[in-house]
Design a protein around this motif. Structure first.
Motif, PDB file in Angstrom:
ATOM      1  N   ASN A  41       0.823  -1.211   0.000  1.00 18.71           N
ATOM      2  CA  ASN A  41       0.000   0.000   0.000  1.00 18.71           C
ATOM      3  C   ASN A  41       0.854   1.258   0.000  1.00 18.71           C
ATOM      4  OD1 ASN A  41      -2.794  -0.972   0.155  1.00 18.71           O
ATOM      5  ND2 ASN A  41      -2.012  -2.004   1.969  1.00 18.71           N
ATOM      6  N   SER A  96       0.882   6.456   3.949  1.00 24.82           N
ATOM      7  CA  SER A  96       0.888   5.899   2.595  1.00 24.82           C
ATOM      8  C   SER A  96      -0.443   5.218   2.346  1.00 24.82           C
ATOM      9  CB  SER A  96       2.036   4.901   2.436  1.00 24.82           C
ATOM     10  OG  SER A  96       1.863   3.795   3.286  1.00 24.82           O
ATOM     11  N   TRP A  97      -0.821   5.168   1.089  1.00 25.50           N
ATOM     12  CA  TRP A  97      -2.047   4.470   0.702  1.00 25.50           C
ATOM     13  C   TRP A  97      -1.879   3.908  -0.693  1.00 25.50           C
ATOM     14  CZ3 TRP A  97      -1.526   9.666   1.280  1.00 25.50           C
ATOM     15  CH2 TRP A  97      -1.785  10.470   0.176  1.00 25.50           C
ATOM     16  N   LEU A 105      -5.375  -0.203   1.516  1.00 26.02           N
ATOM     17  CA  LEU A 105      -5.398   0.378   2.853  1.00 26.02           C
ATOM     18  C   LEU A 105      -4.755   1.757   2.887  1.00 26.02           C
ATOM     19  CD1 LEU A 105      -4.187  -2.739   4.888  1.00 26.02           C
ATOM     20  CD2 LEU A 105      -6.536  -1.908   4.696  1.00 26.02           C
ATOM     21  N   LEU A 106      -5.098   2.521   3.918  1.00 23.42           N
ATOM     22  CA  LEU A 106      -4.454   3.783   4.253  1.00 23.42           C
ATOM     23  C   LEU A 106      -3.650   3.527   5.516  1.00 23.42           C
ATOM     24  CD1 LEU A 106      -4.056   6.898   4.135  1.00 23.42           C
ATOM     25  CD2 LEU A 106      -6.155   7.080   5.456  1.00 23.42           C
ATOM     26  N   CYS A 107      -2.344   3.695   5.442  1.00 22.20           N
ATOM     27  CA  CYS A 107      -1.482   3.383   6.588  1.00 22.20           C
ATOM     28  C   CYS A 107      -0.786   4.639   7.069  1.00 22.20           C
ATOM     29  CB  CYS A 107      -0.442   2.339   6.203  1.00 22.20           C
ATOM     30  SG  CYS A 107      -1.152   0.770   5.699  1.00 22.20           S
ATOM     31  N   ASN A 108      -0.942   4.956   8.365  1.00 18.55           N
ATOM     32  CA  ASN A 108      -0.206   6.020   9.019  1.00 18.55           C
ATOM     33  C   ASN A 108       0.641   5.352  10.086  1.00 18.55           C
ATOM     34  OD1 ASN A 108       0.748   8.430   9.882  1.00 18.55           O
ATOM     35  ND2 ASN A 108      -1.225   9.369  10.264  1.00 18.55           N
ATOM     36  N   THR A 135      -1.098   3.058  12.031  1.00 17.22           N
ATOM     37  CA  THR A 135      -1.847   1.820  11.856  1.00 17.22           C
ATOM     38  C   THR A 135      -2.513   1.865  10.493  1.00 17.22           C
ATOM     39  OG1 THR A 135      -3.839   2.741  12.854  1.00 17.22           O
ATOM     40  CG2 THR A 135      -2.308   1.619  14.327  1.00 17.22           C
ATOM     41  N   CYS A 136      -2.933   0.719  10.022  1.00 10.98           N
ATOM     42  CA  CYS A 136      -3.594   0.657   8.716  1.00 10.98           C
ATOM     43  C   CYS A 136      -5.099   0.529   8.894  1.00 10.98           C
ATOM     44  CB  CYS A 136      -3.066  -0.524   7.916  1.00 10.98           C
ATOM     45  SG  CYS A 136      -1.344  -0.340   7.422  1.00 10.98           S
ATOM     46  N   GLN A 137      -5.820   1.191   8.018  1.00  8.63           N
ATOM     47  CA  GLN A 137      -7.276   1.120   8.029  1.00  8.63           C
ATOM     48  C   GLN A 137      -7.775   1.073   6.592  1.00  8.63           C
ATOM     49  OE1 GLN A 137      -8.346   4.697  10.044  1.00  8.63           O
ATOM     50  NE2 GLN A 137      -7.825   6.025   8.349  1.00  8.63           N
ATOM     51  N   GLN A 138      -9.045   0.757   6.447  1.00 11.98           N
ATOM     52  CA  GLN A 138      -9.653   0.701   5.118  1.00 11.98           C
ATOM     53  C   GLN A 138      -9.488   2.043   4.421  1.00 11.98           C
ATOM     54  OE1 GLN A 138     -10.884  -2.189   4.041  1.00 11.98           O
ATOM     55  NE2 GLN A 138     -11.362  -1.388   2.043  1.00 11.98           N
TER      56      GLN A 138
END
Length: 161
Positions: A26, A39-40, A44-47, A49-52
């Motif tokens: 991602n 990053s995305w 996923l969108l990851c900062n 932690t990763c989330q949808q």
């Protein structure tokens, strides 16, 4: 001729691996800020932690299409690799690798469509980030686009000796 076939085989395997990495990871877009690196990609969108991946209702179909075409490109690339190995042992001398080349052209088209949809709809469109730039997965996808086109043309031109 054997060296050329081995070279094409190695580049084809490298293309398959790069397609896997660019689709799974991602890091299609990256944003560096005082809060850290975000990053995305396709999933996923990851900062920290990763989330949808948050997308609006109108862009959800475009995201699903980009995901589908990237997965199809992996499938067609693997099928072309298997077909090349099968044709290498079953094809008569002097014949061309038409089936393998045609399947790789379909793979090339799937990469083109998937990455183009992502580029048109999602490059820089995340409003919460100020200055995003392209990540390594996005660049790998375009490299795979070039490699798959070159490989497909070589398969269409090559004859088994």
């Amino acid at each position: 001729m054997l060296v050329l076939l081995a070279g094409i085989f190695v580049v084809h395997i490298a293309t398959v691996i790069m397609l896997f990495v660019s689709t799974i990871a991602n890091v299609w877009m990256v944003n560096n800020s005082s809060f850290g690196t975000a990053s995305w990609g396709l999933w996923l969108l990851c900062n920290k932690t990763c989330q949808q991946l948050p997308v609006s209702g109108g862009d959800e179909a475009s995201l699903k299409a980009a995901q589908a075409f990237m997965i199809l490109s992996i499938i067609f690339s693997v099928i072309a690799l298997v077909m090349f190995i099968v044709q290498l042992f079953t094809l008569e001398k002097g014949k061309r690798f038409y089936i393998t080349g045609a399947i790789m052209l379909v793979c090339w088209m799937c990469i083109l469509i998937g990455v183009s949809i992502y580029t048109a709809r999602f490059t820089g469109s995340m409003l919460m980030f100020a200055r995003p730039h392209h990540g390594y997965c996005f660049i790998l996808a375009w490299i795979c686009f070039c490699f798959s086109f070159i490989i497909s043309i070589l398969y269409l031109v090559l004859r088994k000796k």
